[in-house]
Design an enzyme around this catalytic site. Structure first.
Site, PDB file in Angstrom:
ATOM      1  N   HIS A  14       0.799  -1.254  -0.075  1.00  0.00           N
ATOM      2  CA  HIS A  14       0.079   0.022  -0.035  1.00  0.00           C
ATOM      3  C   HIS A  14       0.735   1.299  -0.224  1.00  0.00           C
ATOM      4  O   HIS A  14       0.533   2.282   0.629  1.00  0.00           O
ATOM      5  CB  HIS A  14      -1.214   0.072   1.165  1.00  0.00           C
ATOM      6  CG  HIS A  14      -2.205  -1.033   1.155  1.00  0.00           C
ATOM      7  ND1 HIS A  14      -3.058  -0.769   0.246  1.00  0.00           N
ATOM      8  CD2 HIS A  14      -2.162  -2.156   1.449  1.00  0.00           C
ATOM      9  CE1 HIS A  14      -3.982  -1.916   0.312  1.00  0.00           C
ATOM     10  NE2 HIS A  14      -3.512  -2.592   0.977  1.00  0.00           N
ATOM     11  N   THR A  15       1.880   1.078  -0.646  1.00  0.00           N
ATOM     12  CA  THR A  15       2.841   2.305  -0.889  1.00  0.00           C
ATOM     13  C   THR A  15       2.767   2.707  -2.405  1.00  0.00           C
ATOM     14  O   THR A  15       3.259   3.916  -2.619  1.00  0.00           O
ATOM     15  CB  THR A  15       4.495   1.782  -0.549  1.00  0.00           C
ATOM     16  OG1 THR A  15       4.763   0.739  -1.133  1.00  0.00           O
ATOM     17  CG2 THR A  15       4.543   1.580   1.026  1.00  0.00           C
ATOM     18  N   ASP A  16       2.242   2.045  -3.358  1.00  0.00           N
ATOM     19  CA  ASP A  16       2.375   2.323  -4.648  1.00  0.00           C
ATOM     20  C   ASP A  16       1.616   3.468  -5.110  1.00  0.00           C
ATOM     21  O   ASP A  16       1.776   3.841  -6.132  1.00  0.00           O
ATOM     22  CB  ASP A  16       2.358   1.145  -5.494  1.00  0.00           C
ATOM     23  CG  ASP A  16       1.231   0.360  -5.599  1.00  0.00           C
ATOM     24  OD1 ASP A  16       0.194   0.578  -4.657  1.00  0.00           O
ATOM     25  OD2 ASP A  16       0.885  -0.458  -6.540  1.00  0.00           O
ATOM     26  N   GLU A  76      -7.710  -0.934 -15.216  1.00  0.00           N
ATOM     27  CA  GLU A  76      -8.316  -1.248 -14.049  1.00  0.00           C
ATOM     28  C   GLU A  76      -9.098  -0.065 -13.392  1.00  0.00           C
ATOM     29  O   GLU A  76     -10.074  -0.239 -12.968  1.00  0.00           O
ATOM     30  CB  GLU A  76      -7.175  -1.716 -12.923  1.00  0.00           C
ATOM     31  CG  GLU A  76      -6.489  -2.894 -12.934  1.00  0.00           C
ATOM     32  CD  GLU A  76      -7.381  -3.913 -12.357  1.00  0.00           C
ATOM     33  OE1 GLU A  76      -8.340  -3.711 -11.980  1.00  0.00           O
ATOM     34  OE2 GLU A  76      -7.257  -5.230 -12.693  1.00  0.00           O
ATOM     35  N   ASP A 126       1.396  -4.232  -9.509  1.00  0.00           N
ATOM     36  CA  ASP A 126       1.184  -5.615  -9.914  1.00  0.00           C
ATOM     37  C   ASP A 126       1.151  -5.742 -11.588  1.00  0.00           C
ATOM     38  O   ASP A 126       2.304  -6.553 -11.836  1.00  0.00           O
ATOM     39  CB  ASP A 126      -0.513  -5.720  -9.765  1.00  0.00           C
ATOM     40  CG  ASP A 126      -0.770  -5.725  -8.474  1.00  0.00           C
ATOM     41  OD1 ASP A 126      -0.005  -5.803  -7.406  1.00  0.00           O
ATOM     42  OD2 ASP A 126      -1.952  -5.885  -8.249  1.00  0.00           O
TER      43      ASP A 126
HETATM   44  C1  GLA Z   1      -3.089  -4.435  -4.804  1.00  0.00           C
HETATM   45  C2  GLA Z   1      -2.867  -3.272  -6.071  1.00  0.00           C
HETATM   46  C3  GLA Z   1      -1.523  -2.820  -5.821  1.00  0.00           C
HETATM   47  C4  GLA Z   1      -1.215  -2.360  -4.329  1.00  0.00           C
HETATM   48  C5  GLA Z   1      -1.513  -3.449  -3.620  1.00  0.00           C
HETATM   49  C6  GLA Z   1      -0.993  -3.229  -1.882  1.00  0.00           C
HETATM   50  O1  GLA Z   1      -2.345  -5.577  -5.230  1.00  0.00           O
HETATM   51  O2  GLA Z   1      -3.227  -3.600  -7.232  1.00  0.00           O
HETATM   52  O3  GLA Z   1      -1.345  -1.628  -6.710  1.00  0.00           O
HETATM   53  O4  GLA Z   1      -1.567  -1.260  -4.070  1.00  0.00           O
HETATM   54  O5  GLA Z   1      -2.839  -3.907  -3.709  1.00  0.00           O
HETATM   55  O6  GLA Z   1       0.251  -3.011  -1.953  1.00  0.00           O
END
Ligand code: GLA
Length: 389
Positions: A36-38, A164, A176
């Protein structure tokens, strides 16, 4: 089902004709640290897996699209068309390839004809190992290969993310799709999501393995909760920005955050922002530790990451917490944490080779006892990005 000739034979059974078929693969991913940093301008450290999505494809002469998933064979062949690229809840997994086709056209490329597509995935679905992003990237790779678009893998990742956001309604970060499109064997990707600069870091675990433990918990409300967390962080950022010129939460280190945190008026929001800031710093430290061959420190930072996701970001839940807490009790576990979005899905653990069986037995038994159903375990390898077979 993972070799070319078996896949092509299956395609022949489904669609009849195999003239000109081509076969592609895109991996799934696991994030080692940086959760949850991206979408907060921070760092992530994911890697591609050897598990992934295989796709067999053939061009058509008309604008029809036909889809078949070996995993959802009961659904049979599903039909659509290049003129019907709109999201539809009932379409299920089709929204991923269709979303990418739509996004590619939005970016100015014209898909000249339809395709017959068959996919087979060995990523456990709903496990949080990005089976959907894997389908998105394999679709992008197919469009590139069939129609010569020449889109770079990095841009395919951005197109997957665009799909997405705008087709599937999930405001995900770039991790991802980037991890999948840019994966490299035996390496994790140290990605700065603020500017997409990245570096490959070899993951040398010597006498240890990466184990994914799937909670088998359905991730029901995950996308709405995910979007909610993102909004909380955006709001916290704007509260801090009122008094200080930063672009993202990733611009803050721990000390700076502690100085300015009271600008965030709500306590929950303060906790979310704290996680984003501290997790980013942990990720930077973890990559340094790995480079220095300090696997123990890397594992410790993984554990701290879980605690922060549990207490401050609040995205773990009983299932993931049980998997991790039971993992921590097993000797030979170097580190263990939830991975991916959370709210179900899976955990990632680094476990000494000689304790792998014991780990699976002990964590599996304790999980079943407490949760009432079984978890599933995968000893995984770090694989490459997408390729044609
Ligand atoms: C999901 C999202 C990513 C990222 C993660 C948490 O996988 O698709 O972009 O935010 O959660 O790190």
């Amino acid at each position: 089902m993972k070799d070319k000739s078996t896949l092509v034979k299956k395609f022949e059974k489904v669609y009849g004709d195999i003239t000109g078929v081509r076969v592609f693969f895109a991996p799934g991913r696991v994030n080692l640290i940086g959760e949850h940093t991206d979408y907060n301008g921070g760092h992530v450290f994911p890697c591609a897996l050897t598990l992934g999505t295989y796709a067999v494809v053939k061009k058509r002469k008309d604008r029809k699209l036909r889809f078949y998933s070996v995993n959802f064979s009961k659904l049979g062949i599903l039909e659509s068309s290049l003129d019907e690229l709109t999201p539809c809840k009932e379409d299920g997994w089709l929204n991923y390839p269709k979303g990418v086709m739509w996004a590619v056209e939005q970016k100015g490329y014209k898909i000249p004809c339809g395709i017959d597509l068959m996919v087979f995935g060995d990523i456990p679905s709903g496990s949080g190992l990005s089976s959907s992003a894997s389908i998105e990237i394999v679709t992008g790779v197919i469009l590139n290969a069939l129609f010569g678009f020449g889109i770079s893998n990095q841009d395919l990742a951005l197109i997957g993310q665009y799909a997405e956001h705008n087709f599937n309604g999930v405001n995900c970060g770039i991790m991802d799709q980037f991890a999948i499109a840019m994966g490299k064997k035996d390496c994790a990707i140290f990605l700065d999501t603020a500017d997409l600069s990245y570096e490959y870091a070899p993951v040398k675990l010597k006498d240890a393995k990466i184990i994914i433990s799937s909670s088998n918990k359905r991730r029901g409300l995950s996308s709405s909760k995910y979007n909610e967390r993102r909004e909380e962080c955006e709001m916290a950022l704007s509260e801090i920005q009122a008094g200080m010129g930063i672009n993202t939460l990733g611009d803050l280190d721990e000390a700076l955050f502690e100085q300015v945190k009271m600008a965030i008026r709500d306590e929950d929001r303060r906790k979310r922002a704290k996680h984003a800031v501290y997790e980013n710093q942990r990720t930077i430290k973890a990559v340094h530790a790995l480079k220095n061959n300090d696997i123990e420190l890397f594992g410790k930072l993984m554990n701290e990451s879980h605690i922060s996701l549990r207490d401050d970001y609040e995205v773990t839940g009983e299932e993931l917490d049980t998997l991790v807490q039971e993992a921590w009790k097993v000797d030979g576990v170097i580190g263990s944490r939830m991975t991916g979005a959370g709210f179900g899905g899976c955990t990632v653990s680094i476990v000494k080779n000689n304790m792998v069986d014991e780990f699976i037995k002990r964590v599996g038994t304790a999980y079943k006892e407490k949760i009432g159903y079984s978890a599933k375990f995968y000893v995984v390898e770090i694989g490459s990005g997408p390729f044609e077979l």
